[in-house]
Design a protein around this motif. Sequence first.
Motif, mmCIF file in Angstrom:
data_model
loop_
_atom_site.group_PDB
_atom_site.id
_atom_site.type_symbol
_atom_site.label_atom_id
_atom_site.label_comp_id
_atom_site.label_asym_id
_atom_site.label_seq_id
_atom_site.Cartn_x
_atom_site.Cartn_y
_atom_site.Cartn_z
ATOM 1 N N VAL A 75 0.755 -1.196 -0.065
ATOM 2 C CA VAL A 75 0.067 -0.211 0.052
ATOM 3 C C VAL A 75 0.854 0.980 0.074
ATOM 4 N N TRP A 76 2.184 1.133 0.557
ATOM 5 C CA TRP A 76 2.862 2.472 0.483
ATOM 6 C C TRP A 76 3.233 2.971 -0.960
ATOM 7 N N ASP A 77 3.654 1.593 -1.587
ATOM 8 C CA ASP A 77 4.087 2.340 -2.946
ATOM 9 C C ASP A 77 2.817 2.932 -3.608
ATOM 10 N N ILE A 78 1.633 2.423 -3.613
ATOM 11 C CA ILE A 78 0.179 3.019 -4.244
ATOM 12 C C ILE A 78 0.219 4.356 -3.736
ATOM 13 N N ALA A 79 0.583 4.584 -2.317
ATOM 14 C CA ALA A 79 0.235 5.950 -1.713
ATOM 15 C C ALA A 79 1.280 6.861 -2.219
ATOM 16 N N VAL A 80 2.329 6.544 -2.524
ATOM 17 C CA VAL A 80 3.489 7.459 -3.318
ATOM 18 C C VAL A 80 3.056 7.797 -4.598
ATOM 19 N N ALA A 81 2.669 6.855 -5.618
ATOM 20 C CA ALA A 81 2.036 6.889 -6.665
ATOM 21 C C ALA A 81 0.688 7.970 -6.669
ATOM 22 N N GLY A 82 -0.094 7.695 -5.754
ATOM 23 C CA GLY A 82 -1.396 8.445 -5.775
ATOM 24 C C GLY A 82 -1.125 9.795 -5.411
ATOM 25 N N ARG A 83 0.088 10.090 -4.521
ATOM 26 C CA ARG A 83 0.464 11.426 -4.278
ATOM 27 C C ARG A 83 0.782 12.195 -5.539
ATOM 28 N N ALA A 84 1.505 11.546 -6.256
ATOM 29 C CA ALA A 84 2.032 12.222 -7.701
ATOM 30 C C ALA A 84 0.841 12.513 -8.474
ATOM 31 N N LEU A 85 0.093 11.621 -8.542
ATOM 32 C CA LEU A 85 -1.068 11.779 -9.482
ATOM 33 C C LEU A 85 -1.970 12.825 -8.966
ATOM 34 N N THR A 86 -2.233 12.920 -7.629
ATOM 35 C CA THR A 86 -2.767 14.052 -7.253
ATOM 36 C C THR A 86 -2.354 15.514 -7.640
ATOM 37 N N ASP A 87 -1.120 15.335 -7.507
ATOM 38 C CA ASP A 87 -0.183 16.472 -8.031
ATOM 39 C C ASP A 87 -0.504 17.090 -9.336
ATOM 40 N N SER A 88 -0.779 15.888 -10.266
ATOM 41 C CA SER A 88 -1.107 16.166 -11.541
ATOM 42 C C SER A 88 -2.379 16.927 -11.749
ATOM 43 N N GLY A 89 -3.488 16.540 -10.866
ATOM 44 C CA GLY A 89 -4.691 17.001 -11.443
ATOM 45 C C GLY A 89 -5.460 16.480 -12.269
ATOM 46 N N ASP A 90 -5.010 15.026 -12.842
ATOM 47 C CA ASP A 90 -5.837 14.252 -13.771
ATOM 48 C C ASP A 90 -6.997 13.384 -12.796
ATOM 49 N N GLN A 91 -8.179 14.009 -12.880
ATOM 50 C CA GLN A 91 -9.381 13.550 -11.932
ATOM 51 C C GLN A 91 -9.426 12.017 -12.284
ATOM 52 N N LYS A 93 -7.456 9.466 -13.466
ATOM 53 C CA LYS A 93 -6.408 8.736 -12.817
ATOM 54 C C LYS A 93 -6.258 9.079 -11.173
ATOM 55 N N ILE A 94 -6.618 9.935 -10.739
ATOM 56 C CA ILE A 94 -6.490 10.254 -9.357
ATOM 57 C C ILE A 94 -7.919 9.303 -8.736
ATOM 58 N N ASN A 95 -8.988 9.266 -9.459
ATOM 59 C CA ASN A 95 -10.010 8.305 -9.008
ATOM 60 C C ASN A 95 -9.803 6.928 -8.900
ATOM 61 N N ALA A 96 -8.855 6.450 -10.164
ATOM 62 C CA ALA A 96 -8.469 5.151 -10.169
ATOM 63 C C ALA A 96 -7.569 4.807 -9.263
ATOM 64 N N ALA A 97 -6.538 5.667 -8.956
ATOM 65 C CA ALA A 97 -5.633 5.476 -7.825
ATOM 66 C C ALA A 97 -6.344 5.147 -6.571
ATOM 67 N N VAL A 98 -7.319 6.210 -6.105
ATOM 68 C CA VAL A 98 -8.160 6.014 -4.891
ATOM 69 C C VAL A 98 -8.645 4.845 -4.926
ATOM 70 N N GLN A 99 -9.467 4.241 -5.959
ATOM 71 C CA GLN A 99 -10.071 3.036 -6.169
ATOM 72 C C GLN A 99 -9.308 1.865 -5.524
ATOM 73 N N ASN A 100 -8.059 2.135 -6.177
ATOM 74 C CA ASN A 100 -6.786 1.019 -6.082
ATOM 75 C C ASN A 100 -6.554 1.069 -4.514
ATOM 76 N N LEU A 101 -6.450 2.041 -3.925
ATOM 77 C CA LEU A 101 -6.013 2.239 -2.476
ATOM 78 C C LEU A 101 -7.070 1.497 -1.688
ATOM 79 N N LEU A 102 -8.199 1.810 -2.113
ATOM 80 C CA LEU A 102 -9.746 1.170 -1.225
ATOM 81 C C LEU A 102 -9.632 -0.320 -1.246
ATOM 82 N N GLN A 103 -8.863 -1.033 -2.035
ATOM 83 C CA GLN A 103 -8.726 -2.446 -2.223
ATOM 84 C C GLN A 103 -7.912 -3.216 -1.052
ATOM 85 N N TYR A 104 -7.219 -1.846 -0.228
ATOM 86 C CA TYR A 104 -6.382 -2.250 1.145
ATOM 87 C C TYR A 104 -7.015 -1.963 2.247
#
Length: 406
Positions: A75-91, A93-104
């Motif tokens: 989960v740590w790795d996905i959180a790091v990628a998730g922060r980078a995606l939120t920095d991008s503002g791409d909604q 991909k942000i939503n996709a990463a958040v849903q990925n995190l929710l699998q944990y």
Amino acid sequence: MYSLPSLLQILSFLILASFSVAAPLLKKDLASYDPNSAFQSALNATWSTFWNYQYNSFSANDPTCQGAEFTSPVVWDIAVAGRALTDSGDQAKINAAVQNLLQYRRTDGWFSASTAKDGDVYVDDNSQVLWVFVDAFKVTGNQDYLDVAQRLMVLIRSQWNSQSGGVQWKLDGDYIASISTSEAALAAVRLYEVSPDPDLVYFAQDCLNWLYSNLQDPADYLFYDGLTASTGVVNKGKLTYTVGTALSTLAYLNKFTGSNSFIVSAVALGYAAAGGKGAFYGSNGYWNNQLQYVHLLFAGIADLVNIGVAANSQQSAAFGNFASEAKRNGAYIYTYLQLGNSGNYLSSVTSGPQSMFSKYATAFQGTGSYSPDSTYFCGGNVSGAVSRSFMDDSSAAQVFYEITRL
């Protein structure tokens, strides 16, 4: 209430730091580059290499490696990628990463290290997950994301150790880590920004007060890794991510309280970590921590410069020194840790492909020897193809984003 180190201690340290900033640095040929482009390139490489549309998840493995199968990252790795995606503002991909995190996410609100959703739960991981949900809420306005973050903050605060103080590293564990304590503090102030509650600021101050009182090395002003609550034994290892998250928290506390005392502490801590020499510098004159740790030092410096308010010319000069040092180290990462011009990165210049080391060795003669590590190669074959790293790519993206803020 937050108690600062003594004025004499800080003044003595700053006198020493003023000399380390001007210390001679090895001349190296660093690439001239655009950090915005480097951020987008690293982020695109992370997504295109590791996002698996079949599983709606990032994969821990480089799919180009023969025989590599989809494997869920920690989960740590996905959180790091998730922060980078939120920095991008791409909604999307942000939503996709958040849903990925929710699998944990477990039913009680904690995020496990794996999709097993078992008892393997770490408070520092969960703090980083909270940052993603706060940022995702800021970008998308999705109230569900804020609700997840608020629930997680309640759980994180429950891990304050009533006997020794500090925030436990593993759920209900005996080890009190500097990183779990500093990241919990940063989680509190970042949540406060979107959901003001004075208790969050008080909690962050308690965390930093404990950190300074119990895990600061008086010799160099950096923080030890942690201590075992039951024995009081201190692990004296030091990593850049604790300093980075402490710098970020100090900057936010300065913003929310208006007290310059937090900037005084941040400046002293910044010189200890980014003053040109010390525990975080290798023989080549650059920061020696792996990408998975050091990106948070870049973030801490960027937060200090952008959020903190310098009260005098000395503090302003310190901000400039830290920004310059972050830019210099970012250029090193771009030049020597990138795999060609791919946007993919590896943490170790001495353990990956021979071509990467050869480029480095030409510029940094006598500061390292080539020792290939099987974990950097497909199938563990050091004579074969390179296996790209999900965490290193995600961390590099964060590094270059933070440099755009400087």
